[in-house]
Design a protein around this motif. Structure first.
Motif, mmCIF file in Angstrom:
data_model
loop_
_atom_site.group_PDB
_atom_site.id
_atom_site.type_symbol
_atom_site.label_atom_id
_atom_site.label_comp_id
_atom_site.label_asym_id
_atom_site.label_seq_id
_atom_site.Cartn_x
_atom_site.Cartn_y
_atom_site.Cartn_z
ATOM 1 N N GLY A 180 1.580 -8.729 -9.522
ATOM 2 C CA GLY A 180 1.790 -10.117 -9.893
ATOM 3 C C GLY A 180 2.570 -10.928 -8.868
ATOM 4 N N ALA A 181 2.603 -10.447 -7.633
ATOM 5 C CA ALA A 181 3.352 -11.167 -6.599
ATOM 6 C C ALA A 181 2.388 -11.848 -5.625
ATOM 7 N N ARG A 182 2.960 -12.532 -4.652
ATOM 8 C CA ARG A 182 2.154 -13.246 -3.671
ATOM 9 C C ARG A 182 2.249 -12.535 -2.318
ATOM 10 N N ASN A 183 1.093 -12.366 -1.644
ATOM 11 C CA ASN A 183 1.093 -11.739 -0.318
ATOM 12 C C ASN A 183 1.638 -12.732 0.709
ATOM 13 N N ALA A 184 2.564 -12.286 1.540
ATOM 14 C CA ALA A 184 3.187 -13.183 2.512
ATOM 15 C C ALA A 184 2.218 -13.611 3.607
ATOM 16 N N LEU A 185 1.167 -12.819 3.816
ATOM 17 C CA LEU A 185 0.248 -13.115 4.913
ATOM 18 C C LEU A 185 -1.131 -13.406 4.340
ATOM 19 N N GLU A 186 -1.399 -14.702 4.084
ATOM 20 C CA GLU A 186 -2.685 -15.034 3.471
ATOM 21 C C GLU A 186 -3.715 -15.321 4.548
ATOM 22 N N VAL A 187 -4.112 -14.264 5.217
ATOM 23 C CA VAL A 187 -5.122 -14.355 6.261
ATOM 24 C C VAL A 187 -6.284 -13.489 5.818
ATOM 25 N N GLU A 188 -7.502 -14.011 5.950
ATOM 26 C CA GLU A 188 -8.674 -13.274 5.476
ATOM 27 C C GLU A 188 -9.031 -12.103 6.397
ATOM 28 N N ARG A 189 -8.085 -11.203 6.604
ATOM 29 C CA ARG A 189 -8.356 -10.017 7.425
ATOM 30 C C ARG A 189 -7.677 -8.828 6.795
ATOM 31 N N ASP A 190 -7.885 -7.635 7.357
ATOM 32 C CA ASP A 190 -7.217 -6.481 6.764
ATOM 33 C C ASP A 190 -5.803 -6.308 7.334
ATOM 34 N N TYR A 191 -5.705 -5.901 8.594
ATOM 35 C CA TYR A 191 -4.369 -5.729 9.179
ATOM 36 C C TYR A 191 -4.251 -6.578 10.431
ATOM 37 N N VAL A 192 -3.171 -7.292 10.546
ATOM 38 C CA VAL A 192 -3.032 -8.285 11.608
ATOM 39 C C VAL A 192 -1.684 -8.112 12.301
ATOM 40 N N ARG A 242 -7.320 -9.053 2.854
ATOM 41 C CA ARG A 242 -8.390 -8.116 2.531
ATOM 42 C C ARG A 242 -7.955 -6.668 2.667
ATOM 43 N N SER A 243 -6.661 -6.406 2.442
ATOM 44 C CA SER A 243 -6.161 -5.048 2.627
ATOM 45 C C SER A 243 -5.733 -4.444 1.296
ATOM 46 N N VAL A 244 -5.530 -3.128 1.317
ATOM 47 C CA VAL A 244 -5.057 -2.447 0.111
ATOM 48 C C VAL A 244 -3.657 -2.924 -0.286
ATOM 49 N N PRO A 245 -2.701 -3.060 0.660
ATOM 50 C CA PRO A 245 -1.386 -3.578 0.251
ATOM 51 C C PRO A 245 -1.495 -4.928 -0.462
ATOM 52 N N ALA A 246 -2.431 -5.786 -0.004
ATOM 53 C CA ALA A 246 -2.614 -7.079 -0.678
ATOM 54 C C ALA A 246 -3.038 -6.860 -2.125
ATOM 55 N N ALA A 247 -3.905 -5.852 -2.333
ATOM 56 C CA ALA A 247 -4.348 -5.552 -3.702
ATOM 57 C C ALA A 247 -3.172 -5.074 -4.551
ATOM 58 N N LEU A 248 -2.311 -4.215 -3.962
ATOM 59 C CA LEU A 248 -1.143 -3.710 -4.703
ATOM 60 C C LEU A 248 -0.224 -4.874 -5.071
ATOM 61 N N ILE A 249 -0.018 -5.783 -4.108
ATOM 62 C CA ILE A 249 0.865 -6.932 -4.321
ATOM 63 C C ILE A 249 0.300 -7.796 -5.442
ATOM 64 N N SER A 294 -9.406 -5.208 21.398
ATOM 65 C CA SER A 294 -8.701 -4.379 20.427
ATOM 66 C C SER A 294 -7.775 -5.234 19.577
ATOM 67 N N TYR A 295 -7.383 -6.404 20.106
ATOM 68 C CA TYR A 295 -6.588 -7.339 19.309
ATOM 69 C C TYR A 295 -7.471 -7.982 18.232
ATOM 70 N N LEU A 296 -8.711 -8.329 18.647
ATOM 71 C CA LEU A 296 -9.618 -9.011 17.718
ATOM 72 C C LEU A 296 -10.206 -8.064 16.676
ATOM 73 N N GLY A 297 -10.324 -6.799 17.045
ATOM 74 C CA GLY A 297 -11.038 -5.868 16.193
ATOM 75 C C GLY A 297 -10.309 -5.546 14.905
ATOM 76 N N ASP A 298 -11.074 -5.218 13.870
ATOM 77 C CA ASP A 298 -10.431 -4.751 12.647
ATOM 78 C C ASP A 298 -10.130 -3.261 12.810
ATOM 79 N N ASP A 299 -9.531 -2.700 11.780
ATOM 80 C CA ASP A 299 -9.089 -1.308 11.846
ATOM 81 C C ASP A 299 -10.239 -0.374 12.239
ATOM 82 N N LEU A 300 -11.396 -0.594 11.607
ATOM 83 C CA LEU A 300 -12.534 0.293 11.860
ATOM 84 C C LEU A 300 -12.977 0.229 13.323
ATOM 85 N N ALA A 301 -13.203 -1.007 13.801
ATOM 86 C CA ALA A 301 -13.679 -1.174 15.169
ATOM 87 C C ALA A 301 -12.657 -0.620 16.159
ATOM 88 N N LEU A 302 -11.389 -0.830 15.826
ATOM 89 C CA LEU A 302 -10.310 -0.399 16.701
ATOM 90 C C LEU A 302 -10.301 1.125 16.862
#
Lengths: 369, 291
Positions: B197-209, B186-193, A201-209
């Motif tokens: 014209g700002a920079r996302n603080a978390l530049e990780v290629e995922r949605d929510y971390v 890869r998240s919607v907040p990143a798109a809003l940011i 569940s830590y590794l999963g994205d929102d959908l998988a979670l």
């Protein structure tokens, strides 16, 4: 955790002097069968889409060439494609988990043993989570053409089996498996499974979670004939195998030495039973997620009613558990309609307190069942 | 009887539309799943044909009077069918897949709209929903106005950013004792940011971390972007900013926080410009001006 409650069937004289106050089996079975039929009728007649029972019966009569008015095509499809598979699956999962619970309790000689407690369910859930988070491609099956719906039951069964084999291997000494060690090993495997699920569940994205979370809450939504078919076959095989072993479970319950003297290889029998339980539970978890307490409560109540003899206990438990789950699912899909509540949540909410009450009652009347 | 409940929406629609399209809309019964899709159907003037919505759809106001088909990822086929829909319009991720297949088998038109967290993704979503509803003209108008609003906001942001470079914004979508859920690239907040014209603080290629307190501090966000529900759950803005993970960040110290509706944070839709406007507003206030 206290695991010292005595197994009623291990009490001497239970078989030698059959209890006189127990109700005879046949009327109980008939009553339960009638209850199941009623539960199924109620389940068929209730749902978000209103399809009155008399009109369904009328449609059935029309199908059989008798006089009757057929339902609209949409109502008929709702009935046969959405409602019936759920009802059938709920009943089948009830039968499987109930019988599996009885068998495990006999093999572990502990009335608190349950597929959830000995690590099977969490093994199945762990493998299922892995399948959901990693996906078909993550499991190296990218070109296999398999879908998650096909991989999930397989993964759950393998997970239950792996947890079971691990438990058997850990508790094996001098060619025998000690039931007490098996139970403790199960608890440890359970904890490891929980950690693994946490990792996924830590590794999963929102959908998988979210998918994982809902699957683990347990329920019969999204059941279709195609999806439940293979699992039903596996559950049927496991249940038939366990029911066929009912008489030998009675021998086993008398103690290893006595069972051996009666011509039963207790070790082989225990392993066979546990493997059958893993097969049934894995298949059930795959299609319905984690449905707790059924394998614990129903055998318990039936044991109070009918006594510990497995030939009596198993069929009665099977029917009663089917009634319980069919009714639970009916409540689950109507209580918040048009939304669906996970049936596993409902059972946990009702089953947990009921089980505690039963425990208190037992403690209060120590010495009696 | 149920139809009376969204009378206000029906009146609004009637004002905006010709009688002919309204007659067409009346035959349609739509269940919308996911706030972006629900809001788009209303924004395109088809709110009168919505007969059900998912738990997370709370905007516009009339949807709250409609039956709730449950959480978007745990839809029940029979529950949805009980509303006798002709169309189910759902955001990507809605399901389970078996339920959607069953609905299709029962003759319902099921359409899953992709959620791509970019401006192009938003405009594509508008166009797609408009086409499904047969409201291409309204779709073009909405897309144009979104485009215009967002371009204006980008210009404002660019001016604010010239002073001391683009600010760093951390999108917070969840919090609690376990840690903080932050928005990756890869998240919607990143798109809003990005739109602000700002920079996302978390530049990780995922949605929510999930993010540790130390990484939050290391990211040193100038501004926080957070949902109103999360702030409310913390008991207000002050307790929220006082949580250990956030208290030491420049954003918390300067109280530079953009609080937006959760639906705006989790999906791009017709109100996206509102969220970007809130971000640019916070950007244009210097730390000292914050109360």
């Amino acid at each position: 955790m206290s695991l010292t409650l005595s197994m009623p069937s291990s009490r001497k004289g239970d078989r030698a002097a059959p209890s006189f106050r127990r109700p005879p089996l046949v009327p109980v079975l008939v009553a339960l069968a009638v209850a199941l039929a009623l539960a199924v009728l109620i389940a068929v007649a209730t749902g978000g889409v209103s399809v009155p029972l008399d009109r369904s019966l009328s449609h059935l009569a029309a199908l059989l060439g008798l006089s009757g008015t057929p339902l609209s095509e949409r109502d008929w499809m709702v009935l046969t494609m959405l409602r019936l598979p759920r009802i059938v699956l709920a009943a089948a999962v009830g039968v499987t988990l109930g019988v599996a619970g009885v068998a495990l309790q006999a093999v572990f000689r502990n009335p608190l043993a349950d597929p959830g407690l000995v690590g099977m369910s969490s093994g199945a859930a762990l493998a299922g989570s892995a399948a959901m988070v990693l996906g078909v491609s993550g499991l190296g099956l990218a070109r296999s053409g398999l879908s998650l719906a096909t991989v999930l039951p397989l993964a759950a069964f393998l997970g239950a089996l792996a947890a079971t084999v691990l438990i058997l291997a850990i508790s094996r000494r001098d060619g025998r498996n000690s039931p007490a060690t098996m139970l403790l090993a199960g608890i440890a495997v359970n904890a490891m499974g929980g950690a693994g699920i946490g990792l996924f569940s830590y590794l999963g994205d929102d959908l998988a979670l979210r998918q994982m979370t809902f699957w683990m809450m347990g329920g019969f939504g999204g059941s279709s004939w195609a999806q439940i078919g293979p699992a039903m076959l596996l559950m049927g095989l496991a249940t038939a195998g366990l029911l066929a072993g009912a008489r030998r479970l009675d021998l086993f319950a008398m103690g290893e030495r006595e069972a051996f003297l009666q011509g039963l290889d207790p070790h082989r029998f225990a392993v066979r039973t546990v493997l059958l339980v893993a097969l049934g539970v894995g298949a059930a978890v795959a299609v319905s997620g984690l449905i707790g307490f059924v394998g614990l409560i129903v055998p318990h109540v039936m044991r109070i009613l009918l006594g510990p003899v497995h030939r009596r206990l198993m069929p009665a438990t099977a029917l009663a558990a089917a009634v319980l789950l069919v009714l639970a699912d009916t409540v689950a899909r109507t209580i918040a309609a048009p939304a669906d509540v996970p049936a596993g949540l409902l059972l946990g909410a009702v089953g947990g307190p009921f089980f505690l009450w039963l425990l208190r009652r037992r403690v209060g009347a120590l010495g009696g069942t | 009887m149920r139809r009376l409940r969204f009378l206000p929406a029906a009146i609004a629609a009637a004002l905006a539309l010709t009688a002919a399209t309204l007659a067409g809309a009346a035959e349609r019964r739509i269940v919308t799943v996911g706030p972006p899709v629900t809001e788009l159907v209303y924004a395109l003037g088809d709110g009168g044909s919505v007969v059900g919505r998912d738990t997370s759809s709370h905007y516009p106001q009339p949807v709250n009077g409609l039956p709730d088909v449950g959480y978007m990822r745990a839809l029940s086929a029979e529950g949805v069918m009980s509303l006798a829909p002709t169309h189910v319009l759902a955001i990507q991720g809605a399901g389970p897949e078996t339920t959607l297949d069953q609905l299709r088998a029962l003759g319902v038109t099921v359409e899953v709209v992709p959620e791509t967290p970019t401006l192009a993704g938003l405009l594509d979503k508008v166009e797609r929903v408009a086409r499904l509803l047969g409201r291409e003209a309204e779709g073009r108008r909405l897309a144009d106005s979104l485009h215009r609003d967002l371009a204006a906001l980008a210009a404002v942001a660019a001016q604010a950013g010239t002073k001391d470079g683009a600010p760093v914004i951390l999108g917070v979508v969840g919090g609690g004792p376990g840690g903080l859920m932050a928005a990756g690239s890869r998240s919607v907040p990143a798109a809003l940011i990005a739109m602000a014209g700002a920079r996302n603080a978390l530049e990780v290629e995922r949605d929510y971390v999930p993010m540790s307190s130390e990484s939050v501090l290391a990211a040193a966000p100038d501004i926080l972007l957070v949902s109103r529900s999360l702030v409310d759950r913390s008991g207000g803005l002050d307790p929220f900013l006082a949580t250990p993970q956030l208290a030491l960040t420049p954003a918390a110290k300067a109280r530079r926080v953009a609080v937006v509706d959760g639906a705006l944070l989790m999906g791009l839709g017709p109100r996206t410009a509102e969220a970007v406007a809130e971000l640019t507003r916070v950007q244009s206030t210097s730390p000292q001006e914050q109360p």
